[in-house]
Design a protein around this motif. Structure first.
Motif, PDB file in Angstrom:
ATOM      1  N   TYR A  84      84.396   5.179 -13.802  1.00 37.05           N
ATOM      2  CA  TYR A  84      85.470   5.362 -12.821  1.00 37.05           C
ATOM      3  C   TYR A  84      84.906   5.908 -11.503  1.00 37.05           C
ATOM      4  CZ  TYR A  84      88.673   4.939 -16.849  1.00 37.05           C
ATOM      5  OH  TYR A  84      89.370   4.501 -17.964  1.00 37.05           O
TER       6      TYR A  84
ATOM      7  N   TYR B 113      89.563   2.891 -26.345  1.00 38.57           N
ATOM      8  CA  TYR B 113      90.535   2.572 -25.291  1.00 38.57           C
ATOM      9  C   TYR B 113      89.856   2.607 -23.926  1.00 38.57           C
ATOM     10  CZ  TYR B 113      94.306   3.045 -21.952  1.00 38.57           C
ATOM     11  OH  TYR B 113      95.125   2.860 -20.865  1.00 38.57           O
TER      12      TYR B 113
ATOM     13  N   ARG C  26      87.771  -0.377 -22.817  1.00 42.79           N
ATOM     14  CA  ARG C  26      88.625  -1.480 -22.393  1.00 42.79           C
ATOM     15  C   ARG C  26      89.167  -1.202 -20.980  1.00 42.79           C
ATOM     16  NH1 ARG C  26      92.217  -3.702 -27.146  1.00 42.79           N
ATOM     17  NH2 ARG C  26      93.245  -5.469 -26.141  1.00 42.79           N
ATOM     18  N   ASP C  27      89.518   0.055 -20.759  1.00 44.36           N
ATOM     19  CA  ASP C  27      90.136   0.425 -19.487  1.00 44.36           C
ATOM     20  C   ASP C  27      89.131   0.393 -18.334  1.00 44.36           C
ATOM     21  OD1 ASP C  27      92.650   1.381 -18.243  1.00 44.36           O
ATOM     22  OD2 ASP C  27      91.406   3.112 -17.728  1.00 44.36           O
TER      23      ASP C  27
ATOM     24  N   ARG D 124      89.006  -3.191 -16.984  1.00 43.90           N
ATOM     25  CA  ARG D 124      90.170  -3.706 -16.254  1.00 43.90           C
ATOM     26  C   ARG D 124      90.426  -2.906 -14.986  1.00 43.90           C
ATOM     27  NH1 ARG D 124      94.670  -2.051 -20.874  1.00 43.90           N
ATOM     28  NH2 ARG D 124      94.694   0.136 -20.289  1.00 43.90           N
ATOM     29  N   MET D 125      90.034  -1.621 -14.975  1.00 36.45           N
ATOM     30  CA  MET D 125      90.181  -0.843 -13.748  1.00 36.45           C
ATOM     31  C   MET D 125      89.238  -1.392 -12.673  1.00 36.45           C
ATOM     32  SD  MET D 125      91.964   1.384 -12.335  1.00 36.45           S
ATOM     33  CE  MET D 125      92.757   2.725 -13.207  1.00 36.45           C
TER      34      MET D 125
ATOM     35  N   ARG E  62      88.262  -4.507 -12.523  1.00 40.44           N
ATOM     36  CA  ARG E  62      88.868  -5.780 -12.126  1.00 40.44           C
ATOM     37  C   ARG E  62      90.010  -5.534 -11.138  1.00 40.44           C
ATOM     38  NH1 ARG E  62      90.622  -7.374 -16.955  1.00 40.44           N
ATOM     39  NH2 ARG E  62      88.545  -7.752 -17.744  1.00 40.44           N
ATOM     40  N   HIS E  63      90.822  -4.529 -11.441  1.00 37.88           N
ATOM     41  CA  HIS E  63      91.948  -4.165 -10.564  1.00 37.88           C
ATOM     42  C   HIS E  63      91.466  -3.892  -9.138  1.00 37.88           C
ATOM     43  CE1 HIS E  63      95.788  -2.364  -9.442  1.00 37.88           C
ATOM     44  NE2 HIS E  63      95.195  -1.245  -9.108  1.00 37.88           N
TER      45      HIS E  63
ATOM     46  N   TRP F 158      91.865  14.001  -9.455  1.00 39.63           N
ATOM     47  CA  TRP F 158      90.930  13.610 -10.513  1.00 39.63           C
ATOM     48  C   TRP F 158      91.161  12.170 -10.913  1.00 39.63           C
ATOM     49  CZ3 TRP F 158      92.220  14.328 -16.257  1.00 39.63           C
ATOM     50  CH2 TRP F 158      91.161  13.865 -17.058  1.00 39.63           C
TER      51      TRP F 158
ATOM     52  N   ASP G   3      92.209   6.549 -10.549  1.00 42.48           N
ATOM     53  CA  ASP G   3      93.639   6.205 -10.561  1.00 42.48           C
ATOM     54  C   ASP G   3      94.464   7.130  -9.674  1.00 42.48           C
ATOM     55  OD1 ASP G   3      93.727   8.524 -12.177  1.00 42.48           O
ATOM     56  OD2 ASP G   3      93.588   7.323 -13.999  1.00 42.48           O
ATOM     57  N   ARG G   4      93.838   8.153  -9.101  1.00 38.90           N
ATOM     58  CA  ARG G   4      94.568   9.014  -8.171  1.00 38.90           C
ATOM     59  C   ARG G   4      94.304   8.639  -6.702  1.00 38.90           C
ATOM     60  NH1 ARG G   4      96.628   9.556 -12.268  1.00 38.90           N
ATOM     61  NH2 ARG G   4      97.613  11.388 -13.191  1.00 38.90           N
TER      62      ARG G   4
ATOM     63  N   PRO H 279      95.649   6.236  -4.995  1.00 37.33           N
ATOM     64  CA  PRO H 279      96.922   6.044  -4.276  1.00 37.33           C
ATOM     65  C   PRO H 279      97.571   7.374  -3.865  1.00 37.33           C
ATOM     66  CG  PRO H 279      96.831   4.618  -6.213  1.00 37.33           C
ATOM     67  CD  PRO H 279      95.650   5.545  -6.302  1.00 37.33           C
ATOM     68  N   LEU H 280      97.447   8.394  -4.696  1.00 38.72           N
ATOM     69  CA  LEU H 280      98.022   9.706  -4.340  1.00 38.72           C
ATOM     70  C   LEU H 280      97.217  10.354  -3.215  1.00 38.72           C
ATOM     71  CD1 LEU H 280      99.143  11.478  -7.649  1.00 38.72           C
ATOM     72  CD2 LEU H 280     100.385   9.949  -6.144  1.00 38.72           C
TER      73      LEU H 280
END
Lengths: 200, 200
Positions: B15, B62, B65-66, B69-70, B72-73, B183, B186-187, B189-190
């Motif tokens: 990440y 999990y 896998r994530d 795709r993260m 890829r996103h 953290w 995925d944060r 956007p925040l």
């Protein structure tokens, strides 16, 4: 008819609450329905060897800050309850008793219960509060009061927790669609992408 | 001049890699610079009492896998390396040696190192591979080879890890701007929202 999205959540999960306010619209965009499945994270955390996020050192303080801004990001009212986290057995049991007769009403009950806890500071661990919310959702409270204390519904919730563990669920919210798992309200954009593309 | 964004990361963090490909553009949109600060999660996880995500039961599968795709996103090439996770001492040390002379070049080195590991499957735990990446970034490899093995740079990395812990860092990527912590990739956007609004 495409398969529904399994939506696993604990009524004491702030991110589950935010997800509950958003998942139906994400699903509807892609012609999917949502299978709401409240569970108890206690036994799952025990099996996985973890603990509620907010109780962890360092991460817990961060999480409390993050709950509030994640709610703000999704335009959902939020106030961390004084008692947090709480046991959600009564709420989960009531949900399934309502759902057996009327799934749409159970979903309404779930949203009311989440809002009562995370927006209004009500103590949803209190069976009396849960019964109030049952009545507010339009369900037959008198008919539910008895079964709520019976063994059958306890077994039912236990079976849902077992099913969750079998599905690999280790947190809340947790979504599974077409076998693809998504953990966390922060994965809603990925879930949306998956549904749009019909896979990767 | 607004304060820079502190960007803490471990070179073995998938990440963190995805965030490294995106943070500069998020910061630039709001006239902010980014202070890249590689750290070692090993001692931090030890202090917090956790372990690398991918090694945890259930969550680990999990996560793998994530990661994909993260990536890829965010449209970032990704392949989980055969050896994962790995020690990133050599990479972190090389980073700071380059950064002392030229922060922009150190950032280039960091991106190359992340891509070498997560897109090309190179073993960035190997000091010889790290030295190749130092040269590719245009830094003076001959001048860095000696100091890379010296105590001074080990101390320097240790001090950064200490500073991270003091700042509350418990994972990668971890951003701090104006005292507000974020953290996870995925944060972003925040973080973007925070920078746009200048607070909440």
């Amino acid at each position: 008819m495409p398969a529904p999205i399994d939506f696993w959540f604990d009524f004491s999960s702030p991110y589950g609450y935010v997800a509950a306010e958003r998942i139906d619209e994400v699903a509807a965009r892609h012609g999917r329905s949502v299978n709401w499945r409240p569970i108890l994270l206690g036994p799952i955390f025990k099996a996985v060897g973890t603990a509620p996020l907010a109780t962890l050192p360092i991460k817990g303080e961060y999480a409390k800050r993050d709950f509030a801004r994640m709610a703000r990001h999704h335009k959902v009212p939020f106030r961390l309850p004084e008692r947090f986290p709480v046991g959600t057995q009564a709420a989960a049991r009531a949900f399934y008793l309502i759902a057996d007769a009327d799934p749409a009403r159970a979903r309404d009950f779930a949203k009311r219960t989440y809002r009562a806890y995370f927006a209004e500071g009500r103590d949803i661990a209190d069976p009396a509060v849960v019964m109030e919310l049952v009545a507010a959702s339009g369900a037959d409270a008198a008919a539910i009061a008895g079964p709520l204390k019976a063994d059958a519904v306890k077994e039912r919730v236990r079976a849902e927790v077992d099913a969750a563990m079998k599905a690999g669920v280790f947190g809340s919210p947790y979504f599974v669609v077409d076998g693809e798992p998504f953990w966390g309200v922060d994965r809603l954009p990925l879930l949306d992408e998956w549904l749009r593309a019909g896979g990767w």
